[in-house]
Design a protein around this motif. Sequence first.
Motif, mmCIF file in Angstrom:
data_model
loop_
_atom_site.group_PDB
_atom_site.id
_atom_site.type_symbol
_atom_site.label_atom_id
_atom_site.label_comp_id
_atom_site.label_asym_id
_atom_site.label_seq_id
_atom_site.Cartn_x
_atom_site.Cartn_y
_atom_site.Cartn_z
ATOM 1 N N ASP A 1 0.851 -1.191 -0.157
ATOM 2 C CA ASP A 1 0.074 -0.024 -0.090
ATOM 3 C C ASP A 1 0.850 1.231 -0.094
ATOM 4 O OD1 ASP A 1 -2.225 -1.456 -0.050
ATOM 5 O OD2 ASP A 1 -2.412 -1.437 2.233
ATOM 6 N N ARG A 2 1.913 1.378 0.792
ATOM 7 C CA ARG A 2 2.836 2.452 0.977
ATOM 8 C C ARG A 2 3.629 2.751 -0.448
ATOM 9 N NH1 ARG A 2 5.306 2.876 6.853
ATOM 10 N NH2 ARG A 2 3.770 1.865 8.180
ATOM 11 N N PHE A 3 4.261 1.643 -1.128
ATOM 12 C CA PHE A 3 4.850 1.972 -2.123
ATOM 13 C C PHE A 3 3.904 1.723 -3.637
ATOM 14 C CE2 PHE A 3 7.832 1.091 0.968
ATOM 15 C CZ PHE A 3 8.700 2.078 0.678
ATOM 16 N N GLN A 4 2.708 1.557 -3.320
ATOM 17 C CA GLN A 4 1.642 1.538 -4.427
ATOM 18 C C GLN A 4 2.002 0.226 -5.417
ATOM 19 O OE1 GLN A 4 1.474 5.554 -6.037
ATOM 20 N NE2 GLN A 4 -0.169 6.147 -4.583
ATOM 21 N N LEU A 5 2.421 -0.735 -4.758
ATOM 22 C CA LEU A 5 2.778 -1.991 -5.799
ATOM 23 C C LEU A 5 1.467 -3.037 -5.932
ATOM 24 C CD1 LEU A 5 6.111 -2.716 -4.007
ATOM 25 C CD2 LEU A 5 5.716 -1.574 -6.031
ATOM 26 N N ALA A 6 1.563 -3.621 -6.922
ATOM 27 C CA ALA A 6 0.291 -4.665 -6.976
ATOM 28 C C ALA A 6 0.611 -5.670 -6.129
ATOM 29 C CB ALA A 6 0.393 -5.273 -8.414
ATOM 30 N N LYS A 7 -0.495 -6.146 -5.252
ATOM 31 C CA LYS A 7 -0.406 -6.981 -4.219
ATOM 32 C C LYS A 7 -0.178 -8.578 -4.788
ATOM 33 C CE LYS A 7 -2.677 -4.332 -0.864
ATOM 34 N NZ LYS A 7 -3.738 -4.639 0.326
ATOM 35 N N SER A 8 -0.534 -8.733 -6.228
ATOM 36 C CA SER A 8 -0.373 -10.184 -6.871
ATOM 37 C C SER A 8 1.207 -10.065 -7.047
ATOM 38 C CB SER A 8 -0.981 -10.319 -8.144
ATOM 39 O OG SER A 8 -0.785 -9.206 -8.977
ATOM 40 N N LEU A 9 1.982 -9.190 -7.319
ATOM 41 C CA LEU A 9 3.311 -9.089 -7.709
ATOM 42 C C LEU A 9 3.998 -9.230 -6.559
ATOM 43 C CD1 LEU A 9 5.436 -8.563 -9.823
ATOM 44 C CD2 LEU A 9 5.226 -6.277 -9.407
ATOM 45 N N VAL A 10 3.601 -8.458 -5.297
ATOM 46 C CA VAL A 10 4.195 -8.381 -4.012
ATOM 47 C C VAL A 10 4.248 -10.160 -3.626
ATOM 48 C CG1 VAL A 10 4.036 -8.022 -1.523
ATOM 49 C CG2 VAL A 10 3.565 -6.055 -3.425
ATOM 50 N N GLY A 11 3.154 -10.773 -3.764
ATOM 51 C CA GLY A 11 2.780 -11.974 -3.241
ATOM 52 C C GLY A 11 3.805 -12.880 -4.129
ATOM 53 N N LEU A 12 3.803 -12.839 -5.490
ATOM 54 C CA LEU A 12 4.664 -13.608 -6.180
ATOM 55 C C LEU A 12 6.135 -13.446 -6.285
ATOM 56 C CD1 LEU A 12 4.572 -15.545 -8.487
ATOM 57 C CD2 LEU A 12 4.821 -13.611 -10.072
ATOM 58 N N LEU A 13 6.622 -12.263 -6.163
ATOM 59 C CA LEU A 13 7.863 -12.064 -6.203
ATOM 60 C C LEU A 13 8.497 -11.821 -4.539
ATOM 61 C CD1 LEU A 13 8.392 -9.804 -9.428
ATOM 62 C CD2 LEU A 13 8.630 -12.360 -8.853
ATOM 63 N N VAL A 14 7.872 -11.439 -3.810
ATOM 64 C CA VAL A 14 8.575 -11.287 -2.330
ATOM 65 C C VAL A 14 8.163 -11.828 -1.388
ATOM 66 C CG1 VAL A 14 8.381 -9.171 -0.675
ATOM 67 C CG2 VAL A 14 8.763 -8.477 -3.149
ATOM 68 N N LEU A 15 6.668 -11.812 -1.108
ATOM 69 C CA LEU A 15 6.280 -12.822 -0.070
ATOM 70 C C LEU A 15 6.519 -14.105 -0.285
ATOM 71 C CD1 LEU A 15 4.775 -12.454 2.692
ATOM 72 C CD2 LEU A 15 2.446 -12.914 1.604
ATOM 73 N N SER A 16 6.381 -14.871 -1.408
ATOM 74 C CA SER A 16 6.618 -16.081 -1.663
ATOM 75 C C SER A 16 7.976 -16.412 -1.462
ATOM 76 C CB SER A 16 6.206 -16.530 -3.045
ATOM 77 O OG SER A 16 7.133 -15.828 -4.040
ATOM 78 N N LEU A 17 9.186 -15.627 -1.689
ATOM 79 C CA LEU A 17 10.269 -15.860 -1.504
ATOM 80 C C LEU A 17 10.621 -16.135 -0.275
ATOM 81 C CD1 LEU A 17 13.375 -16.300 -2.564
ATOM 82 C CD2 LEU A 17 13.501 -13.754 -2.663
ATOM 83 N N ALA A 18 10.080 -14.945 0.660
ATOM 84 C CA ALA A 18 10.287 -14.765 2.063
ATOM 85 C C ALA A 18 9.849 -16.151 2.681
ATOM 86 C CB ALA A 18 9.814 -13.783 2.709
ATOM 87 N N THR A 19 8.610 -16.631 2.390
ATOM 88 C CA THR A 19 7.770 -17.494 3.041
ATOM 89 C C THR A 19 8.531 -18.933 2.695
ATOM 90 O OG1 THR A 19 6.104 -17.702 1.538
ATOM 91 C CG2 THR A 19 5.664 -16.468 3.391
ATOM 92 N N SER A 20 9.371 -18.888 1.756
ATOM 93 C CA SER A 20 10.013 -20.205 1.118
ATOM 94 C C SER A 20 11.379 -20.459 1.913
ATOM 95 C CB SER A 20 10.293 -20.198 -0.395
ATOM 96 O OG SER A 20 8.972 -20.141 -0.967
ATOM 97 N N LEU A 21 11.867 -19.314 2.693
ATOM 98 C CA LEU A 21 13.264 -19.653 3.293
ATOM 99 C C LEU A 21 13.191 -21.079 3.874
ATOM 100 C CD1 LEU A 21 13.627 -16.106 4.747
ATOM 101 C CD2 LEU A 21 14.935 -17.115 2.874
#
Length: 361
Positions: free
Chosen positions: A54-74
Amino acid sequence: MTLISGTISVHGYNKHMEVPQTGIGLTVVLFVMCASVVWISGARLAYIADDLADRFQLAKSLVGLLVLSLATSLPEVATTLAAAVRQTQDLVLNNLFGGIALQTAVLAMSDFWARGAITNYPRKANHALEATLLVFLLSTALIVVSVGETFVFMGVGLGSALIALIYAGVIVLLRRYDGQNDWVPVDLPDPEELPFPAPSGLAGTSNRVLFLQAAFACLAILVFGLLLVVFATRIADQTGLGEGFVGVTLLAGATSLPELTTTITAVRIGAYTMAISNIFGSNLIMLVLVFPADILFRGGPILQNASTTVLLSLSFGVAVTAIFLTGLIVRSKPKIGAFGLDSVLVLVVFLLSILAYYHVR
């Protein structure tokens, strides 16, 4: 990084962390404790990722695909690479591929919090594209495992390298496709009526503090995820169930806890597209991890002579992903209670997979 007989050590350092031998009871308790830390850290990550989007106006699908998925895959990264160094082929492959059907089942369970089929919510076709490309990668891995590695270079098979190359192309394609081809969602609930409201409480937190909290959560997931493989291996030895069955069930389940908690949390705060992309993105990452695991595994190509459990886990991964792909395409579908028909079918197939794994263990 080396993991041998319950001892974790990092090359280049004299200090090492020893994990004393434990009985089955204490082993299970420690396993649950580590899994709990991973769970709590994953929930926090979901709040942080949603707030940063929300703060950086990023698509949440993109955040889920590239950021959150990588973090939770640790945890998968930690356990896979550690198990590859230990030369435990079954544990590596069953942890990775077994987690795919499990994490898709996690997405199915989120229907309870989404008040209906979560596959009705996406406004764009990129989630269907994610599922399609995931099926393609799973099919590629299934072909390689079935046929065997036909070309090997320095102990690394062509198949695992091909999977890594296709993964790179998939991410490029998904990134370019994001923002195109809107779909019209159906049967959306009123946001004010969402059950179990879960305010993040991050509104007054600075960006610096948010990034520090995210880094701390990722570190906790990494460290305790690495410990999980120690205790999972001990449980396999102490119970006599074998690394194949434990890897495809217990270990895959524990290392998938971040996906479970982040998905449920994301759905509770209405970030449906981030929840879906988080699961599909995590499944894609688990496939590409085969390549670095192949490099670390010195017993030959890691996909060569894989067990029947590996073939089953890939096949069930294709099945559950295809069901959700159908659900994404068929916008209005029957419901069974709070669940969409596609989610119910995914959960049924997942339960059947557990029976199949136990049968061939």
